[in-house]
Design a protein around this motif. Sequence first.
Motif, PDB file in Angstrom:
ATOM      1  N   SER A   1       3.670  10.844   2.675  1.00 22.04           N
ATOM      2  CA  SER A   1       3.065   9.550   2.581  1.00 22.04           C
ATOM      3  C   SER A   1       2.743   8.420   3.488  1.00 22.04           C
ATOM      4  N   HIS A   2       4.090   8.130   3.678  1.00 19.30           N
ATOM      5  CA  HIS A   2       4.176   7.304   3.953  1.00 19.30           C
ATOM      6  C   HIS A   2       3.569   7.690   6.031  1.00 19.30           C
ATOM      7  N   PHE A   3       4.548   8.448   6.584  1.00 19.63           N
ATOM      8  CA  PHE A   3       4.034   9.021   7.720  1.00 19.63           C
ATOM      9  C   PHE A   3       2.791   9.438   8.047  1.00 19.63           C
TER      10      PHE A   3
ATOM     11  N   LEU B   1      -0.239   7.465   6.078  1.00 23.26           N
ATOM     12  CA  LEU B   1      -0.248   6.036   5.955  1.00 23.26           C
ATOM     13  C   LEU B   1      -0.045   5.809   7.499  1.00 23.26           C
ATOM     14  N   ASP B   2       0.773   5.799   7.859  1.00 23.19           N
ATOM     15  CA  ASP B   2       1.144   4.676   9.004  1.00 23.19           C
ATOM     16  C   ASP B   2       0.680   5.887  10.258  1.00 23.19           C
ATOM     17  N   MET B   3      -0.350   6.058   9.945  1.00 25.55           N
ATOM     18  CA  MET B   3      -1.455   7.360  10.865  1.00 25.55           C
ATOM     19  C   MET B   3      -2.820   6.681  11.112  1.00 25.55           C
TER      20      MET B   3
ATOM     21  N   ASN C   1       0.195  -1.261  -0.377  1.00 21.43           N
ATOM     22  CA  ASN C   1       0.166  -0.218   0.173  1.00 21.43           C
ATOM     23  C   ASN C   1       0.880   1.182  -0.313  1.00 21.43           C
ATOM     24  N   HIS C   2       1.817   1.114   1.054  1.00 23.60           N
ATOM     25  CA  HIS C   2       2.766   2.122   0.633  1.00 23.60           C
ATOM     26  C   HIS C   2       3.388   2.639  -1.262  1.00 23.60           C
ATOM     27  N   ALA C   3       3.736   1.650  -1.511  1.00 26.12           N
ATOM     28  CA  ALA C   3       4.108   1.589  -2.209  1.00 26.12           C
ATOM     29  C   ALA C   3       3.357   2.306  -3.926  1.00 26.12           C
TER      30      ALA C   3
ATOM     31  N   ILE D   1       3.454   7.312  15.833  1.00 33.16           N
ATOM     32  CA  ILE D   1       2.337   7.115  15.392  1.00 33.16           C
ATOM     33  C   ILE D   1       1.169   5.980  14.317  1.00 33.16           C
ATOM     34  N   GLN D   2       2.009   5.095  15.049  1.00 36.14           N
ATOM     35  CA  GLN D   2       1.344   3.828  14.323  1.00 36.14           C
ATOM     36  C   GLN D   2       0.402   2.983  16.206  1.00 36.14           C
ATOM     37  N   TRP D   3      -0.702   4.340  15.829  1.00 38.34           N
ATOM     38  CA  TRP D   3      -1.582   3.946  17.111  1.00 38.34           C
ATOM     39  C   TRP D   3      -2.733   2.940  16.898  1.00 38.34           C
TER      40      TRP D   3
ATOM     41  N   PRO E   1      10.951   4.774   4.808  1.00 36.70           N
ATOM     42  CA  PRO E   1      11.282   5.028   6.136  1.00 36.70           C
ATOM     43  C   PRO E   1      11.062   3.404   6.618  1.00 36.70           C
ATOM     44  N   ASP E   2      10.035   2.292   6.437  1.00 38.06           N
ATOM     45  CA  ASP E   2      10.306   0.930   6.661  1.00 38.06           C
ATOM     46  C   ASP E   2      11.000   0.223   5.937  1.00 38.06           C
ATOM     47  N   MET E   3      12.438   0.592   5.365  1.00 37.58           N
ATOM     48  CA  MET E   3      13.401  -0.215   5.308  1.00 37.58           C
ATOM     49  C   MET E   3      14.678   0.355   6.809  1.00 37.58           C
ATOM     50  N   LEU E   4      14.380   0.893   7.678  1.00 35.68           N
ATOM     51  CA  LEU E   4      15.187   0.897   8.584  1.00 35.68           C
ATOM     52  C   LEU E   4      15.086  -0.105  10.142  1.00 35.68           C
ATOM     53  N   TRP E   5      13.512  -0.194   9.459  1.00 39.65           N
ATOM     54  CA  TRP E   5      12.798  -1.219  10.496  1.00 39.65           C
ATOM     55  C   TRP E   5      14.162  -2.638  11.262  1.00 39.65           C
ATOM     56  N   PRO E   6      14.664  -3.160   9.867  1.00 42.00           N
ATOM     57  CA  PRO E   6      15.254  -3.785  10.562  1.00 42.00           C
ATOM     58  C   PRO E   6      16.591  -3.812  11.015  1.00 42.00           C
TER      59      PRO E   6
ATOM     60  N   PHE F   1       9.173   7.858  16.741  1.00 40.98           N
ATOM     61  CA  PHE F   1       8.659   8.875  15.964  1.00 40.98           C
ATOM     62  C   PHE F   1       7.597   8.137  15.393  1.00 40.98           C
ATOM     63  N   HIS F   2       8.280   7.046  14.820  1.00 41.26           N
ATOM     64  CA  HIS F   2       7.811   6.053  13.696  1.00 41.26           C
ATOM     65  C   HIS F   2       6.826   5.358  14.714  1.00 41.26           C
ATOM     66  N   GLN F   3       7.346   4.948  15.629  1.00 40.37           N
ATOM     67  CA  GLN F   3       6.325   3.413  16.586  1.00 40.37           C
ATOM     68  C   GLN F   3       4.988   4.500  16.730  1.00 40.37           C
TER      69      GLN F   3
HETATM   70 ZN   LIG Z   1       6.012   3.104   8.721  1.00 41.21          ZN
END
Ligand SMILES: [Zn+2]
Length: 149
Positions: free
Chosen positions: A30-32, A34-36, A5-7, A117-119, A89-94, A113-115
């Motif tokens: 848009s990434h952030f 959508l994560d909200m 969905n991000h892509a 916003i994903q409430w 931004p999700d490529m940084l999770w690993p 921040f990235h964590q």
């Molecule tokens: Zn994300």
Amino acid sequence: MTGLNHALTGISIAIVVKRPELAVPLAFLSHFILDMTPHSLMDIASKKTFRGYLIVEAITMVTVTIVAMLLFPDQWFLIGLCAVLAFLPDMLWPFYHNGSLREKRFFRPFYLFHQKIQWSETKRGFVFEGLYGAVLIIFLLSSGAHPII
Ligand SMILES: [Zn+2]
């Protein structure tokens, strides 16, 4: 939010906005946004299942992006760039999970921040994600593609 969905969002932004100076930052932002939104929660209790999910998702994202680039040859580069930026931004999770960047000065606030916003990550979030992805696919298929093949 799923990587697909991000892509798809990045691809749609490239096709609608067309102007790189606007589309590129919008795709990243848009990434952030959508994560909200309420979205899916992937069960990572089973590493084998999660790894399989990531592989299937990566293949799907690359395939959808390449197809979009072929369907809109005039915008192929912007589509590819926006798809990557929308997911970036999700490529940084690993690097968070393996601990290599988690406590680094620049990345720590980013991860917090990235964590934060994903409430709303729930298993029911797949319903929203499915509907959202379906809308984007219908939009892309009906938006006047001019394939080169
Ligand atoms: Zn994300």
